[in-house]
Design a protein around this motif. Structure first.
Motif, PDB file in Angstrom:
ATOM      1  N   GLU A 154       8.049 -10.424  27.818  1.00 49.79           N
ATOM      2  CA  GLU A 154       8.279 -11.357  26.371  1.00 49.79           C
ATOM      3  C   GLU A 154       8.323 -12.890  26.874  1.00 49.79           C
ATOM      4  O   GLU A 154       7.908 -13.786  25.924  1.00 49.79           O
ATOM      5  CB  GLU A 154       9.383 -10.783  25.560  1.00 49.79           C
ATOM      6  CG  GLU A 154      10.682 -10.977  25.810  1.00 49.79           C
ATOM      7  CD  GLU A 154      11.305 -10.045  26.985  1.00 49.79           C
ATOM      8  OE1 GLU A 154      10.507  -9.379  27.620  1.00 49.79           O
ATOM      9  OE2 GLU A 154      12.377 -10.007  27.098  1.00 49.79           O
ATOM     10  N   ILE A 155       9.076 -13.325  27.940  1.00 46.27           N
ATOM     11  CA  ILE A 155       9.143 -14.801  28.221  1.00 46.27           C
ATOM     12  C   ILE A 155       7.911 -15.108  28.916  1.00 46.27           C
ATOM     13  O   ILE A 155       7.433 -16.271  28.397  1.00 46.27           O
ATOM     14  CB  ILE A 155      10.307 -14.962  29.230  1.00 46.27           C
ATOM     15  CG1 ILE A 155      11.523 -14.549  28.835  1.00 46.27           C
ATOM     16  CG2 ILE A 155      10.536 -16.360  29.580  1.00 46.27           C
ATOM     17  CD1 ILE A 155      12.474 -14.896  27.711  1.00 46.27           C
TER      18      ILE A 155
ATOM     19  N   ARG B 210       6.306 -15.105  23.608  1.00 42.67           N
ATOM     20  CA  ARG B 210       6.776 -14.464  22.478  1.00 42.67           C
ATOM     21  C   ARG B 210       8.062 -14.888  22.369  1.00 42.67           C
ATOM     22  O   ARG B 210       8.472 -15.287  21.155  1.00 42.67           O
ATOM     23  CB  ARG B 210       6.857 -13.058  22.656  1.00 42.67           C
ATOM     24  CG  ARG B 210       7.279 -11.995  21.505  1.00 42.67           C
ATOM     25  CD  ARG B 210       7.521 -10.639  21.980  1.00 42.67           C
ATOM     26  NE  ARG B 210       8.313 -10.250  20.584  1.00 42.67           N
ATOM     27  CZ  ARG B 210       9.702 -10.179  20.629  1.00 42.67           C
ATOM     28  NH1 ARG B 210      10.427 -10.802  21.396  1.00 42.67           N
ATOM     29  NH2 ARG B 210      10.018  -9.773  19.268  1.00 42.67           N
ATOM     30  N   THR B 211       9.021 -14.928  23.332  1.00 35.02           N
ATOM     31  CA  THR B 211      10.377 -15.102  23.256  1.00 35.02           C
ATOM     32  C   THR B 211      10.677 -16.510  24.137  1.00 35.02           C
ATOM     33  O   THR B 211      10.149 -16.780  25.287  1.00 35.02           O
ATOM     34  CB  THR B 211      11.312 -14.242  23.852  1.00 35.02           C
ATOM     35  OG1 THR B 211      10.912 -12.730  23.149  1.00 35.02           O
ATOM     36  CG2 THR B 211      12.640 -14.556  23.747  1.00 35.02           C
ATOM     37  N   ARG B 212      11.395 -17.487  23.383  1.00 37.51           N
ATOM     38  CA  ARG B 212      11.851 -18.629  24.079  1.00 37.51           C
ATOM     39  C   ARG B 212      13.203 -18.298  24.921  1.00 37.51           C
ATOM     40  O   ARG B 212      14.128 -17.790  24.160  1.00 37.51           O
ATOM     41  CB  ARG B 212      11.940 -19.774  23.174  1.00 37.51           C
ATOM     42  CG  ARG B 212      12.696 -20.900  23.914  1.00 37.51           C
ATOM     43  CD  ARG B 212      12.470 -22.113  23.133  1.00 37.51           C
ATOM     44  NE  ARG B 212      13.095 -23.313  23.946  1.00 37.51           N
ATOM     45  CZ  ARG B 212      13.484 -24.455  23.288  1.00 37.51           C
ATOM     46  NH1 ARG B 212      13.593 -24.927  22.287  1.00 37.51           N
ATOM     47  NH2 ARG B 212      14.028 -25.427  24.198  1.00 37.51           N
ATOM     48  N   ASP B 213      13.192 -18.617  26.060  1.00 37.35           N
ATOM     49  CA  ASP B 213      14.209 -18.201  27.022  1.00 37.35           C
ATOM     50  C   ASP B 213      15.696 -19.219  26.428  1.00 37.35           C
ATOM     51  O   ASP B 213      15.469 -20.088  26.204  1.00 37.35           O
ATOM     52  CB  ASP B 213      14.192 -18.739  28.431  1.00 37.35           C
ATOM     53  CG  ASP B 213      15.521 -18.942  29.129  1.00 37.35           C
ATOM     54  OD1 ASP B 213      16.144 -17.682  28.909  1.00 37.35           O
ATOM     55  OD2 ASP B 213      16.086 -19.813  29.270  1.00 37.35           O
ATOM     56  N   GLU B 214      16.588 -18.227  26.050  1.00 33.39           N
ATOM     57  CA  GLU B 214      17.833 -19.057  25.906  1.00 33.39           C
ATOM     58  C   GLU B 214      18.875 -18.655  26.791  1.00 33.39           C
ATOM     59  O   GLU B 214      20.087 -18.944  26.648  1.00 33.39           O
ATOM     60  CB  GLU B 214      18.522 -18.574  24.390  1.00 33.39           C
ATOM     61  CG  GLU B 214      17.521 -18.634  23.354  1.00 33.39           C
ATOM     62  CD  GLU B 214      18.181 -18.276  22.004  1.00 33.39           C
ATOM     63  OE1 GLU B 214      19.413 -18.390  21.997  1.00 33.39           O
ATOM     64  OE2 GLU B 214      17.293 -17.823  21.169  1.00 33.39           O
TER      65      GLU B 214
ATOM     66  N   ILE C   6      18.775 -19.317  30.425  1.00 32.97           N
ATOM     67  CA  ILE C   6      18.871 -20.057  31.717  1.00 32.97           C
ATOM     68  C   ILE C   6      19.985 -21.185  31.627  1.00 32.97           C
ATOM     69  O   ILE C   6      20.753 -21.435  32.525  1.00 32.97           O
ATOM     70  CB  ILE C   6      17.491 -20.776  32.033  1.00 32.97           C
ATOM     71  CG1 ILE C   6      16.566 -19.638  32.163  1.00 32.97           C
ATOM     72  CG2 ILE C   6      17.521 -21.794  33.242  1.00 32.97           C
ATOM     73  CD1 ILE C   6      15.052 -20.490  32.625  1.00 32.97           C
TER      74      ILE C   6
ATOM     75  N   PRO D 107      16.981   1.305  26.518  1.00 35.16           N
ATOM     76  CA  PRO D 107      16.417   2.710  26.328  1.00 35.16           C
ATOM     77  C   PRO D 107      15.038   2.909  26.524  1.00 35.16           C
ATOM     78  O   PRO D 107      14.817   4.263  26.594  1.00 35.16           O
ATOM     79  CB  PRO D 107      17.086   3.378  24.823  1.00 35.16           C
ATOM     80  CG  PRO D 107      16.940   2.117  24.187  1.00 35.16           C
ATOM     81  CD  PRO D 107      17.293   0.952  25.114  1.00 35.16           C
TER      82      PRO D 107
ATOM     83  N   ASP E  14      12.117  -0.481  30.011  1.00 33.37           N
ATOM     84  CA  ASP E  14      13.495  -0.932  30.643  1.00 33.37           C
ATOM     85  C   ASP E  14      13.510  -0.361  31.927  1.00 33.37           C
ATOM     86  O   ASP E  14      14.140   0.702  32.157  1.00 33.37           O
ATOM     87  CB  ASP E  14      14.652  -0.602  29.764  1.00 33.37           C
ATOM     88  CG  ASP E  14      14.456  -1.542  28.282  1.00 33.37           C
ATOM     89  OD1 ASP E  14      14.388  -2.513  28.280  1.00 33.37           O
ATOM     90  OD2 ASP E  14      14.501  -0.804  27.299  1.00 33.37           O
TER      91      ASP E  14
ATOM     92  N   SER F 222      27.035  -4.017  21.894  1.00 35.84           N
ATOM     93  CA  SER F 222      26.182  -3.010  21.419  1.00 35.84           C
ATOM     94  C   SER F 222      26.475  -1.643  22.569  1.00 35.84           C
ATOM     95  O   SER F 222      25.727  -0.894  22.759  1.00 35.84           O
ATOM     96  CB  SER F 222      24.844  -3.246  21.555  1.00 35.84           C
ATOM     97  OG  SER F 222      24.309  -3.723  22.760  1.00 35.84           O
TER      98      SER F 222
ATOM     99  N   VAL G 119      19.256  -9.743  25.740  1.00 36.41           N
ATOM    100  CA  VAL G 119      19.541 -10.396  24.470  1.00 36.41           C
ATOM    101  C   VAL G 119      20.471 -11.545  24.521  1.00 36.41           C
ATOM    102  O   VAL G 119      21.785 -10.921  24.953  1.00 36.41           O
ATOM    103  CB  VAL G 119      19.880  -9.230  23.310  1.00 36.41           C
ATOM    104  CG1 VAL G 119      20.303  -9.692  22.103  1.00 36.41           C
ATOM    105  CG2 VAL G 119      18.679  -8.184  23.138  1.00 36.41           C
TER     106      VAL G 119
ATOM    107  N   ARG H 145      23.081 -12.913  22.658  1.00 35.77           N
ATOM    108  CA  ARG H 145      24.402 -12.495  22.632  1.00 35.77           C
ATOM    109  C   ARG H 145      24.930 -11.683  23.461  1.00 35.77           C
ATOM    110  O   ARG H 145      26.305 -11.682  23.779  1.00 35.77           O
ATOM    111  CB  ARG H 145      24.370 -12.234  21.165  1.00 35.77           C
ATOM    112  CG  ARG H 145      24.491 -13.018  19.955  1.00 35.77           C
ATOM    113  CD  ARG H 145      24.726 -12.371  18.718  1.00 35.77           C
ATOM    114  NE  ARG H 145      25.875 -11.958  18.363  1.00 35.77           N
ATOM    115  CZ  ARG H 145      26.202 -10.472  17.887  1.00 35.77           C
ATOM    116  NH1 ARG H 145      25.101 -10.050  17.379  1.00 35.77           N
ATOM    117  NH2 ARG H 145      27.315 -10.047  17.652  1.00 35.77           N
ATOM    118  N   ILE H 146      24.265 -10.720  23.820  1.00 37.51           N
ATOM    119  CA  ILE H 146      24.981  -9.550  24.631  1.00 37.51           C
ATOM    120  C   ILE H 146      24.998  -9.842  26.091  1.00 37.51           C
ATOM    121  O   ILE H 146      26.063 -10.065  26.844  1.00 37.51           O
ATOM    122  CB  ILE H 146      23.881  -8.374  24.470  1.00 37.51           C
ATOM    123  CG1 ILE H 146      23.534  -7.871  23.214  1.00 37.51           C
ATOM    124  CG2 ILE H 146      24.514  -6.980  25.567  1.00 37.51           C
ATOM    125  CD1 ILE H 146      22.973  -6.744  23.010  1.00 37.51           C
TER     126      ILE H 146
END
Lengths: 251, 251
Positions: A13-14, A18-22, A24, A73, A77, A132, A148, A150-151
């Motif tokens: 996804e990076i 799709r996803t911007r890295d948060e 690093i 899961p 992964d 989680s 993720v 936050r996790i």
């Protein structure tokens, strides 16, 4: 003693945008503060051979290695079994984690996919996940965290007190607006030559509203040398007709 | 034919956490759209041997290689001479670029530091810089861009029409809130098994306000297969009691 770290981001996804890295910047800052500065980052896809090869290569080259991503899961992964393979150990049910997840998922469904998250490389120590539940883990010098943000951050807070800190790095920054790097380069090179053990960095900025300038950073483990080099940077900016301002430029 | 690319970010400022990267996602998206998907990113420090070794290794492994950072006038801007060394060619004054910069800096000072920016590896083609003039360059399959995001993007726009595109990649996304990956994992694995040439990705999200869910992505070069797999994803979400919503989840 100088300690070093590296980070492996595992995730298509990076690489697809799709996803911007948060992750690093968070890890870079926190590891710097622990005196275990980040020396390399790799972003790699969810491909078995690539993960195994990269973990094997990177864990031999740095004191501490962090990975993010690929510990959920689903079929994509695959970080945990790949790390197990890089260490040559089985990937197997970790009974205390199994009991924890079994209890948690009792209300819904503790299916085969969720039971996968109770498997760790043999000999790994779980890293608690207060968000989680499904844990990360440490094996050898490799710390496997969620992707993720936050996790990931919550896991890192759990992990940080267990890491052996290195010598702290000090850093002082001056910035100047309306002056280009090219005017300061020669003087800056002389300061770098005078303090060869420091990193003297020059970071130009160009804002959308037309503001431009340079941030100049002196960084190293010798606090006195950093203070002296920063004073030279201050004087250099004044000599070139600029007004030195402490710290980073406003965004 | 499948074409691939890789990106090397050269800069201590990303590794120290001083600067948050803004370049990976832009290049990832644009290269994906050109059919030259990004397969690897490395972030490395401004260290001569590391830059030379990384450029040498990466340019042999991917069709197109992009670097950002380290092409300004200061002592820590060493990307260009290192790329020259990786290609075994001299780093020398490029007369048209010298003339361009000489004219531009006539008003201020065309000093030694600025003249450095007129040096390119022998045989390189400059990439025009409409923001601050000093060009990037292409040599072989390596494209050397600025690190400042505004300048990097402007250079990429200049460069993009010269890149040979690959086959486009199609992608469809459904997301669902209030459902965890673990409930969908088994069904998703079956869809992946049915479409082995596609990438079926599962991306959980957890927002600060308590919203959570999963985005499911089907991606590949066969547009019909992507459409069919996305329809199966839609049905899987409904079967598990969720409400499928098209596209990415809101931030």
């Amino acid at each position: 003693m100088r300690r070093t770290s590296a980070l492996i981001l595992i995730g298509n996804e990076i690489l697809s945008g799709r996803t911007r890295d948060e992750n690093i910047q968070f890890l870079a800052k926190n590891l710097g503060e622990l005196g275990i500065p980040l020396r390399e980052v790799r972003v790699i896809p969810d491909v078995r051979e690539t993960i195994i090869k990269t973990v094997t290569e990177i864990r031999a080259a740095y004191d501490e290695v962090f990975t993010t991503g690929g510990i959920g899961p689903t079929h994509d992964d695959i970080t945990a079994p790949c790390v197990a393979e890089a260490f040559g150990v089985p990937w197997e049910i970790h009974p205390p984690t199994f009991a924890l997840l079994e209890d948690y998922f009792r209300k819904t469904e503790f299916n085969a996919a969720r039971q996968r998250m109770a498997k760790l490389p043999r000999g790994a120590t779980p890293i608690r996940n207060p968000v989680s539940l499904a844990p990360g883990f440490t094996i050898g010098n490799v710390h496997v965290l969620a992707g993720v943000p936050r996790i990931m951050r919550a896991m890192f807070e759990e992990l940080a007190p267990t890491l052996r800190p290195g010598e702290p790095v000090f850093s002082l920054t001056w910035h100047v607006t309306s002056l280009y790097e090219g005017a300061l380069a020669e003087g800056l090179e002389a300061i770098q030559a005078q303090y060869p053990d420091l990193d003297i960095g020059s970071y130009p900025f160009h804002r959308g509203d037309g503001r431009y300038g340079v941030a100049l950073v002196a960084k190293g483990q010798d606090r006195d040398a950093v203070t002296q080099a920063a004073a030279h940077i201050h004087d250099l900016i004044e000599k070139k007709g600029g007004t030195p301002q402490q710290g980073e430029p406003p965004p």
